[in-house]
Design a protein around this motif. Sequence first.
Motif, PDB file in Angstrom:
ATOM      1  N   TYR A 126       0.685  -1.159   0.130  1.00  0.00           N
ATOM      2  CA  TYR A 126      -0.026   0.061   0.041  1.00  0.00           C
ATOM      3  C   TYR A 126       0.803   1.155   0.168  1.00  0.00           C
ATOM      4  N   ASP A 127       0.364   2.334  -0.625  1.00  0.00           N
ATOM      5  CA  ASP A 127       0.851   3.734  -0.515  1.00  0.00           C
ATOM      6  C   ASP A 127      -0.066   4.484   0.507  1.00  0.00           C
ATOM      7  N   LEU A 128       0.681   5.301   1.119  1.00  0.00           N
ATOM      8  CA  LEU A 128       0.114   5.997   2.458  1.00  0.00           C
ATOM      9  C   LEU A 128       0.099   7.313   1.989  1.00  0.00           C
ATOM     10  N   THR A 129      -0.984   8.020   2.498  1.00  0.00           N
ATOM     11  CA  THR A 129      -1.048   9.541   2.449  1.00  0.00           C
ATOM     12  C   THR A 129      -1.859   9.707   3.762  1.00  0.00           C
ATOM     13  N   ALA A 130      -1.381  10.862   4.298  1.00  0.00           N
ATOM     14  CA  ALA A 130      -1.929  11.487   5.770  1.00  0.00           C
ATOM     15  C   ALA A 130      -2.454  12.834   5.694  1.00  0.00           C
ATOM     16  N   GLU A 131      -3.349  13.287   6.262  1.00  0.00           N
ATOM     17  CA  GLU A 131      -3.745  14.623   6.748  1.00  0.00           C
ATOM     18  C   GLU A 131      -4.023  14.959   7.966  1.00  0.00           C
ATOM     19  N   ARG A 138      -6.684  12.001   9.482  1.00  0.00           N
ATOM     20  CA  ARG A 138      -7.059  10.698   8.589  1.00  0.00           C
ATOM     21  C   ARG A 138      -6.020  10.130   7.622  1.00  0.00           C
ATOM     22  N   LEU A 139      -5.773   8.871   7.841  1.00  0.00           N
ATOM     23  CA  LEU A 139      -4.583   8.225   7.044  1.00  0.00           C
ATOM     24  C   LEU A 139      -5.398   7.178   5.865  1.00  0.00           C
ATOM     25  N   ARG A 140      -4.693   7.258   4.929  1.00  0.00           N
ATOM     26  CA  ARG A 140      -5.539   6.404   3.562  1.00  0.00           C
ATOM     27  C   ARG A 140      -4.235   5.607   2.884  1.00  0.00           C
ATOM     28  N   LEU A 141      -4.693   4.412   3.125  1.00  0.00           N
ATOM     29  CA  LEU A 141      -4.027   3.216   2.499  1.00  0.00           C
ATOM     30  C   LEU A 141      -4.488   2.977   1.297  1.00  0.00           C
ATOM     31  N   SER A 142      -3.731   3.194  -0.260  1.00  0.00           N
ATOM     32  CA  SER A 142      -4.175   2.719  -1.300  1.00  0.00           C
ATOM     33  C   SER A 142      -3.523   1.718  -1.883  1.00  0.00           C
ATOM     34  N   ALA A 143      -4.047   0.587  -2.374  1.00  0.00           N
ATOM     35  CA  ALA A 143      -3.489  -0.463  -2.981  1.00  0.00           C
ATOM     36  C   ALA A 143      -2.516  -0.285  -4.064  1.00  0.00           C
ATOM     37  N   LYS A 144      -1.227  -0.623  -4.043  1.00  0.00           N
ATOM     38  CA  LYS A 144      -0.277  -0.527  -5.045  1.00  0.00           C
ATOM     39  C   LYS A 144      -0.961  -1.733  -6.154  1.00  0.00           C
ATOM     40  N   THR A 145      -1.191  -1.296  -7.241  1.00  0.00           N
ATOM     41  CA  THR A 145      -1.995  -2.371  -8.058  1.00  0.00           C
ATOM     42  C   THR A 145      -0.880  -3.394  -8.608  1.00  0.00           C
ATOM     43  N   VAL A 155      -7.979   1.924   2.380  1.00  0.00           N
ATOM     44  CA  VAL A 155      -8.396   1.771   3.659  1.00  0.00           C
ATOM     45  C   VAL A 155      -7.968   2.984   4.176  1.00  0.00           C
ATOM     46  N   GLU A 156      -9.256   3.544   4.934  1.00  0.00           N
ATOM     47  CA  GLU A 156      -8.919   4.979   5.575  1.00  0.00           C
ATOM     48  C   GLU A 156      -9.125   4.578   6.898  1.00  0.00           C
ATOM     49  N   ILE A 157      -8.240   5.349   7.779  1.00  0.00           N
ATOM     50  CA  ILE A 157      -7.928   5.341   9.396  1.00  0.00           C
ATOM     51  C   ILE A 157      -8.222   6.634   9.632  1.00  0.00           C
ATOM     52  N   ALA A 158      -9.308   7.001  10.666  1.00  0.00           N
ATOM     53  CA  ALA A 158      -9.525   8.283  11.103  1.00  0.00           C
ATOM     54  C   ALA A 158      -9.609   8.267  12.646  1.00  0.00           C
ATOM     55  N   GLY A 159      -9.376   9.633  13.256  1.00  0.00           N
ATOM     56  CA  GLY A 159      -9.660   9.849  14.620  1.00  0.00           C
ATOM     57  C   GLY A 159      -9.659  11.276  14.870  1.00  0.00           C
ATOM     58  N   GLY A 160      -9.874  11.542  16.113  1.00  0.00           N
ATOM     59  CA  GLY A 160      -9.893  12.910  16.524  1.00  0.00           C
ATOM     60  C   GLY A 160      -9.279  13.011  18.007  1.00  0.00           C
ATOM     61  N   ALA A 161     -10.133  13.887  18.816  1.00  0.00           N
ATOM     62  CA  ALA A 161      -9.648  14.232  20.033  1.00  0.00           C
ATOM     63  C   ALA A 161      -9.473  13.229  21.025  1.00  0.00           C
ATOM     64  N   PRO A 163      -8.435   9.993  22.202  1.00  0.00           N
ATOM     65  CA  PRO A 163      -7.434   8.959  21.660  1.00  0.00           C
ATOM     66  C   PRO A 163      -7.766   7.385  21.572  1.00  0.00           C
ATOM     67  N   LEU A 164      -8.925   7.116  22.493  1.00  0.00           N
ATOM     68  CA  LEU A 164      -9.312   5.800  22.386  1.00  0.00           C
ATOM     69  C   LEU A 164     -10.131   5.427  21.332  1.00  0.00           C
ATOM     70  N   GLY A 165     -10.740   6.401  20.253  1.00  0.00           N
ATOM     71  CA  GLY A 165     -11.922   6.174  19.182  1.00  0.00           C
ATOM     72  C   GLY A 165     -11.046   6.371  17.881  1.00  0.00           C
ATOM     73  N   ARG A 166     -11.469   5.483  17.117  1.00  0.00           N
ATOM     74  CA  ARG A 166     -11.128   5.774  15.644  1.00  0.00           C
ATOM     75  C   ARG A 166     -12.086   5.023  14.741  1.00  0.00           C
ATOM     76  N   GLN A 167     -12.108   5.157  13.467  1.00  0.00           N
ATOM     77  CA  GLN A 167     -12.937   4.765  12.198  1.00  0.00           C
ATOM     78  C   GLN A 167     -12.135   4.327  11.426  1.00  0.00           C
ATOM     79  N   VAL A 168     -12.463   3.095  10.836  1.00  0.00           N
ATOM     80  CA  VAL A 168     -11.904   2.394   9.672  1.00  0.00           C
ATOM     81  C   VAL A 168     -12.872   2.126   8.729  1.00  0.00           C
ATOM     82  N   SER A 169     -12.410   2.566   7.614  1.00  0.00           N
ATOM     83  CA  SER A 169     -13.459   2.207   6.477  1.00  0.00           C
ATOM     84  C   SER A 169     -12.588   1.520   5.215  1.00  0.00           C
TER      85      SER A 169
END
Length: 205
Positions: A126-131, A138-145, A155-161, A163-169
Amino acid sequence: MLFCLAALAPGYAMAAEADWGLLQQRLHQAGPAEFRYEETRSLELMAKPWHGQGYLLSGSDGSLVKLQLSPQRVIMAISGPSMYYYDPGQGQRRSAALSYAGDAAEQIRVFRAILQGRPEDLRARYDLTAESRGESWRLRLSAKTKTAGSALESVEIAGGADPLGRQVSIRQADGETTEYRLEKTGEGQALEFSVQRLLQEAAGD
């Protein structure tokens, strides 16, 4: 022009390393851990999304247990080279080698890396981009074709204030999406007993 591009290359490399460093920081996990989850799965042919909830437990030996409590109690587990499925309500218990998981094997690999804090397991595929904006990230993993060879698209992993919570898409190439809302509810060696107990139940030992 080529000189300009060559001059920029180290900057890109440093940015990529910084992104992987951020992923390592966000996923850092040592020892057993427990997460409460809410899952939403969407398919093009489904009239409405499927919802489930329960707990995800990660063992110190790399074992991963998904204890679904709703809509019915089901245990799905990975331990070593084997995977297990146990639905007590239907009286169904199955086991198979992880190598027989097909396209699902890559989703298992990614989820293991996320829950067990092992982003190095993902770099080859995977390639990774972060913002980041304020406390939100938010961190985005994109498959290397050329190397992924799986049905996972991103795959996207996101979080906020919190520290125990996160979302994975998770988005698959066929358009299916699965979203998890995770909250860490425990960590430490005391959870190892729960992991092993659920593995034994799933395996029928």
